[in-house]
Design an enzyme around this catalytic site. Structure first.
Site, PDB file in Angstrom:
ATOM      1  N   ASP A 191       0.646  -1.228   0.069  1.00  0.00           N
ATOM      2  CA  ASP A 191       0.024  -0.080   0.016  1.00  0.00           C
ATOM      3  C   ASP A 191       0.717   1.255  -0.175  1.00  0.00           C
ATOM      4  O   ASP A 191       0.558   2.249   0.627  1.00  0.00           O
ATOM      5  CB  ASP A 191      -1.066   0.316   1.131  1.00  0.00           C
ATOM      6  CG  ASP A 191      -1.612  -1.299   1.223  1.00  0.00           C
ATOM      7  OD1 ASP A 191      -2.194  -1.713   0.189  1.00  0.00           O
ATOM      8  OD2 ASP A 191      -2.449  -1.739   2.423  1.00  0.00           O
ATOM      9  N   LYS A 199       1.816   2.096  -5.168  1.00  0.00           N
ATOM     10  CA  LYS A 199       2.565   1.458  -6.360  1.00  0.00           C
ATOM     11  C   LYS A 199       1.291   1.651  -7.489  1.00  0.00           C
ATOM     12  O   LYS A 199       1.782   2.040  -8.395  1.00  0.00           O
ATOM     13  CB  LYS A 199       2.619  -0.052  -6.248  1.00  0.00           C
ATOM     14  CG  LYS A 199       3.624  -0.309  -5.189  1.00  0.00           C
ATOM     15  CD  LYS A 199       3.571  -1.968  -4.798  1.00  0.00           C
ATOM     16  CE  LYS A 199       2.298  -2.506  -4.242  1.00  0.00           C
ATOM     17  NZ  LYS A 199       2.131  -2.119  -2.867  1.00  0.00           N
ATOM     18  N   ASN A 209      -5.303 -10.270  -3.481  1.00  0.00           N
ATOM     19  CA  ASN A 209      -4.959  -9.720  -2.192  1.00  0.00           C
ATOM     20  C   ASN A 209      -4.552  -8.243  -2.391  1.00  0.00           C
ATOM     21  O   ASN A 209      -4.496  -7.451  -1.571  1.00  0.00           O
ATOM     22  CB  ASN A 209      -3.919 -10.566  -1.375  1.00  0.00           C
ATOM     23  CG  ASN A 209      -2.595 -10.815  -2.225  1.00  0.00           C
ATOM     24  OD1 ASN A 209      -2.745 -10.872  -3.648  1.00  0.00           O
ATOM     25  ND2 ASN A 209      -1.549 -11.283  -1.489  1.00  0.00           N
ATOM     26  N   ALA A 210      -3.993  -7.876  -3.331  1.00  0.00           N
ATOM     27  CA  ALA A 210      -3.616  -6.568  -3.841  1.00  0.00           C
ATOM     28  C   ALA A 210      -4.819  -5.667  -4.169  1.00  0.00           C
ATOM     29  O   ALA A 210      -5.591  -6.086  -4.588  1.00  0.00           O
ATOM     30  CB  ALA A 210      -2.796  -6.573  -5.114  1.00  0.00           C
ATOM     31  N   GLY A 211      -4.641  -4.388  -3.802  1.00  0.00           N
ATOM     32  CA  GLY A 211      -5.409  -3.298  -4.107  1.00  0.00           C
ATOM     33  C   GLY A 211      -4.761  -2.150  -4.409  1.00  0.00           C
ATOM     34  O   GLY A 211      -4.011  -1.481  -3.547  1.00  0.00           O
ATOM     35  N   HIS A 212      -4.749  -1.959  -5.571  1.00  0.00           N
ATOM     36  CA  HIS A 212      -3.885  -0.676  -6.206  1.00  0.00           C
ATOM     37  C   HIS A 212      -4.812   0.436  -6.744  1.00  0.00           C
ATOM     38  O   HIS A 212      -5.729   0.265  -7.599  1.00  0.00           O
ATOM     39  CB  HIS A 212      -2.925  -1.306  -7.525  1.00  0.00           C
ATOM     40  CG  HIS A 212      -2.131  -2.260  -7.186  1.00  0.00           C
ATOM     41  ND1 HIS A 212      -1.052  -2.784  -7.956  1.00  0.00           N
ATOM     42  CD2 HIS A 212      -1.808  -2.647  -5.784  1.00  0.00           C
ATOM     43  CE1 HIS A 212      -0.414  -3.739  -7.142  1.00  0.00           C
ATOM     44  NE2 HIS A 212      -0.945  -3.529  -5.822  1.00  0.00           N
ATOM     45  N   THR A 213      -4.674   1.525  -6.238  1.00  0.00           N
ATOM     46  CA  THR A 213      -5.639   2.690  -6.421  1.00  0.00           C
ATOM     47  C   THR A 213      -4.963   3.750  -7.404  1.00  0.00           C
ATOM     48  O   THR A 213      -3.664   4.066  -7.525  1.00  0.00           O
ATOM     49  CB  THR A 213      -5.979   3.285  -5.226  1.00  0.00           C
ATOM     50  OG1 THR A 213      -6.106   2.489  -4.036  1.00  0.00           O
ATOM     51  CG2 THR A 213      -7.304   4.461  -5.316  1.00  0.00           C
ATOM     52  N   GLN A 230       1.909  -5.978  -3.205  1.00  0.00           N
ATOM     53  CA  GLN A 230       2.355  -6.352  -1.733  1.00  0.00           C
ATOM     54  C   GLN A 230       3.764  -5.322  -1.502  1.00  0.00           C
ATOM     55  O   GLN A 230       3.851  -4.392  -2.332  1.00  0.00           O
ATOM     56  CB  GLN A 230       2.743  -7.548  -1.374  1.00  0.00           C
ATOM     57  CG  GLN A 230       1.383  -8.609  -1.110  1.00  0.00           C
ATOM     58  CD  GLN A 230       0.796  -8.932  -2.416  1.00  0.00           C
ATOM     59  OE1 GLN A 230       1.544  -9.769  -3.387  1.00  0.00           O
ATOM     60  NE2 GLN A 230      -0.515  -8.799  -2.744  1.00  0.00           N
ATOM     61  N   GLY A 265     -10.589  -3.029   3.447  1.00  0.00           N
ATOM     62  CA  GLY A 265     -11.135  -2.016   4.185  1.00  0.00           C
ATOM     63  C   GLY A 265     -10.720  -2.085   5.909  1.00  0.00           C
ATOM     64  O   GLY A 265     -11.185  -1.171   6.400  1.00  0.00           O
ATOM     65  N   ARG A 303      -5.526   0.521   8.555  1.00  0.00           N
ATOM     66  CA  ARG A 303      -4.143   0.324   8.648  1.00  0.00           C
ATOM     67  C   ARG A 303      -3.220   0.952   9.536  1.00  0.00           C
ATOM     68  O   ARG A 303      -3.647   2.129  10.183  1.00  0.00           O
ATOM     69  CB  ARG A 303      -3.387   0.953   7.052  1.00  0.00           C
ATOM     70  CG  ARG A 303      -3.722   0.206   6.003  1.00  0.00           C
ATOM     71  CD  ARG A 303      -3.401   0.952   4.564  1.00  0.00           C
ATOM     72  NE  ARG A 303      -3.805   0.560   3.570  1.00  0.00           N
ATOM     73  CZ  ARG A 303      -3.945   1.264   2.440  1.00  0.00           C
ATOM     74  NH1 ARG A 303      -3.632   2.407   2.215  1.00  0.00           N
ATOM     75  NH2 ARG A 303      -4.373   0.802   1.140  1.00  0.00           N
ATOM     76  N   SER A 347       5.335  12.037  -4.416  1.00  0.00           N
ATOM     77  CA  SER A 347       3.845  12.364  -4.717  1.00  0.00           C
ATOM     78  C   SER A 347       3.145  13.079  -3.596  1.00  0.00           C
ATOM     79  O   SER A 347       3.539  12.823  -2.397  1.00  0.00           O
ATOM     80  CB  SER A 347       3.353  10.770  -4.891  1.00  0.00           C
ATOM     81  OG  SER A 347       1.779  10.861  -4.851  1.00  0.00           O
ATOM     82  N   VAL A 348       2.531  14.109  -4.056  1.00  0.00           N
ATOM     83  CA  VAL A 348       1.944  14.875  -2.952  1.00  0.00           C
ATOM     84  C   VAL A 348       0.315  14.882  -2.733  1.00  0.00           C
ATOM     85  O   VAL A 348      -0.349  15.918  -2.376  1.00  0.00           O
ATOM     86  CB  VAL A 348       2.509  16.356  -3.220  1.00  0.00           C
ATOM     87  CG1 VAL A 348       3.740  16.496  -2.841  1.00  0.00           C
ATOM     88  CG2 VAL A 348       2.145  16.788  -4.483  1.00  0.00           C
ATOM     89  N   GLY A 349      -0.225  13.783  -3.696  1.00  0.00           N
ATOM     90  CA  GLY A 349      -1.856  13.762  -3.524  1.00  0.00           C
ATOM     91  C   GLY A 349      -2.118  12.418  -4.187  1.00  0.00           C
ATOM     92  O   GLY A 349      -1.376  11.878  -5.113  1.00  0.00           O
TER      93      GLY A 349
END
Ligand code: GDP
Ligand code: IMO
Ligand code: MG
Length: 429
Positions: A13, A16, A38-42, A224, A302, A305, A413-415
């Site tokens: 998290d 990536k 298992n990954a969640g990439h936003t 991961q 959900g 973290r 990265s700033v956002g």
């Protein structure tokens, strides 16, 4: 020509998905090489959020995306993801998304076993995502897995499911005291997925190799993070695949000489979801602040973290394990407004300072982080697009990370948005 691997340096998290989406503009192919849903990439593009579990994060940049042989694929999740993307106007046809014929298939008994094992472990559970990842990789290693090559062959698939289920149902019923699964309904359901996904299934090693030979650029997307790696992470509180950059080769079917750069994604602080050691974890109001401001909830389950300070011992471990050539620092904006920041530069253990990440969890549990304090900044940095324009103390924080890791920072990265980024050096141009 550059072919780069992007990996998480912490416990997942790190952002990536955002960075792969950003850099995919300059790549021709984007390849996932391990893990599963298992990954969640936003990704956040033009204010719209996309969360991807299996489809590589290059899809919104209209680049050919590949699910490598090292990935474990739940076809139900993949089909749902393809439908969602397609409903949002994204082309996910067989020309855009390819699946390795050697990728292993997550079956309903894998999920069932994942849950049953965790339940049986009680307070010793790992805190898995419950997606069947571990049991699927176990079957791959013990040579009773089902690959896409078999899934799309109805005769072979039927025979395999019938025989494998005998053992799985025995253990579900008699060891885990849970319900058995019905072979015929599973076969029917999976043959539906097979029909739908068959046009995407191909020899991706040949496809990637010939693209590289034609001078195309490939971006390999890790899932991961390095400290969830089955060999090098905080075992047994890890996932079931190798998450380090070396596995990009195995998981995509190419040789190590094709890789030119390895970029490590570093969250400006540290988070972890699920159980396991976390030396710089904060249990105070600063931890709560990071969790709230960073919206630190798992993109897959959900879950809240856990949050803590940036751990340079962890980062140095990642630099060595992955051959990192550059770093990307994400979520720097989350630190806005903190009066001071702590960087963990070593661990104190048994009256001495250790600077290498220990394998023994008892030792790790007894380690106390040694901190270096830096001043924070009060400004909101989300609108800043040039390094020079960052507050003095933000620049000092980044420079200190570079000094301590001896690795250059290439992107900040700033956002969450694609454009909320400061690019110092683009590794693909
Ligand atoms: P991944 O699994 O490494 O792709 O990361 P996730 O998508 O699970 O988690 C990262 C979260 O942070 C997502 O909600 C992103 O939208 C968000 N994010 C990424 N970069 C930044 C950033 O620089 N600032 C802020 N505030 N959020 C970010
Ligand atoms: P991305 O790619 C964060 C964690 C789980 C659990 C452990 C084992 O989004 O960074 P598993 O289901 O893999 O057997 O669970 O690994 N985990 C992740 N944590 N980000 C992820 O992926 C993760 N994938 C697995 O929470 O602690
Ligand atoms: Mg994630």
């Amino acid at each position: 020509m550059a072919n780069i691997v992007i990996v998480g340096t912490q416990w997942g998290d790190e952002g990536k998905g955002k960075i792969v989406d950003l850099l995919a503009e300059f790549a021709d192919l984007v390849v996932r090489f391990q893990g599963g849903n298992n990954a969640g990439h936003t990704m956040v593009v033009a204010g719209e959020q996309f969360i991807s579990h299996l489809v590589p994060s290059g899809i919104l940049q209209k680049k050919t995306c590949i699910i490598g042989n090292g990935v474990v694929v739940d076809p139900a999740v993949l089909v749902e993801e393809l439908d969602n993307l397609s409903n949002r106007g994204v082309d996910v046809g067989p020309g855009m998304l390819k699946i390795s014929e050697k990728a292993h298939v997550i079956m309903p008994y894998h999920q069932r076993l994942d849950h049953a094992r965790e339940k049986m472990k009680g307070d010793k559970k790992i805190g898995t995502t419950g997606r069947g990842i571990g049991p699927c990789y176990e079957d791959k290693a013990s040579r009773r897995g089902i690959r896409f090559a078999e899934l799309i062959d109805p005769e072979v698939f039927t025979e395999m499911v019938t025989s494998i289920l005998k053992e799985k149902n025995f253990s579900l019923e008699h060891f885990f005291a849970t319900e058995a699964l019905d072979p015929q309904s599973m076969i029917d359901q999976y043959q539906g997925y097979a029909k739908r996904l068959a046009p995407h299934v191909t020899n991706i090693s040949v496809f990637i190799y010939s693209a590289i030979k034609k001078g195309k650029q490939v971006l390999f997307e890790g899932a991961q993070g390095t400290h969830l790696d089955i060999d090098h992470g905080t075992y047994p509180f890890v996932t079931s695949s190798n998450t380090v950059a070396g596995n990009a080769c195995c998981g995509a079917g190419i040789g190590p000489k094709e890789i030119t750069d390895v970029i490590g994604i570093v969250k400006a602080y540290t988070t972890r979801v699920g159980r396991g050691p976390f030396p710089t974890e904060l249990f105070d109001e600063i931890g709560d602040k990071l969790q709230k401001k960073g919206a630190e909830f798992g993109a897959t389950t959900g879950r809240r973290r856990r949050c803590g300070w940036l751990d340079i011992v962890l980062l140095r471990n990642s630099i060595r394990l992955n051959s990192l050539t550059g770093l990307v620092i994400t979520k720097l904006d989350v630190l806005d407004g903190l009066p001071s920041l702590e960087l963990c530069t070593g661990y104190e253990y048994d009256g001495r300072i250790i600077s290498d990440f220990p394998a023994n969890l008892k030792v790790l549990d007894a380690c106390k982080p040694v901190y270096e304090t830096l001043p924070g900044w009060t400004e909101d940095i989300t609108q800043i697009r040039k390094f020079e324009d960052l507050p003095k103390n933000a620049k000092a924080y980044l420079t200190r990370i570079e000094e301590l890791t001896e690795t250059p920072i290439q992107i900040i990265s700033v956002g969450p948005g694609r454009e909320e980024t400061i690019v110092l050096k683009n590794p693909l141009i």
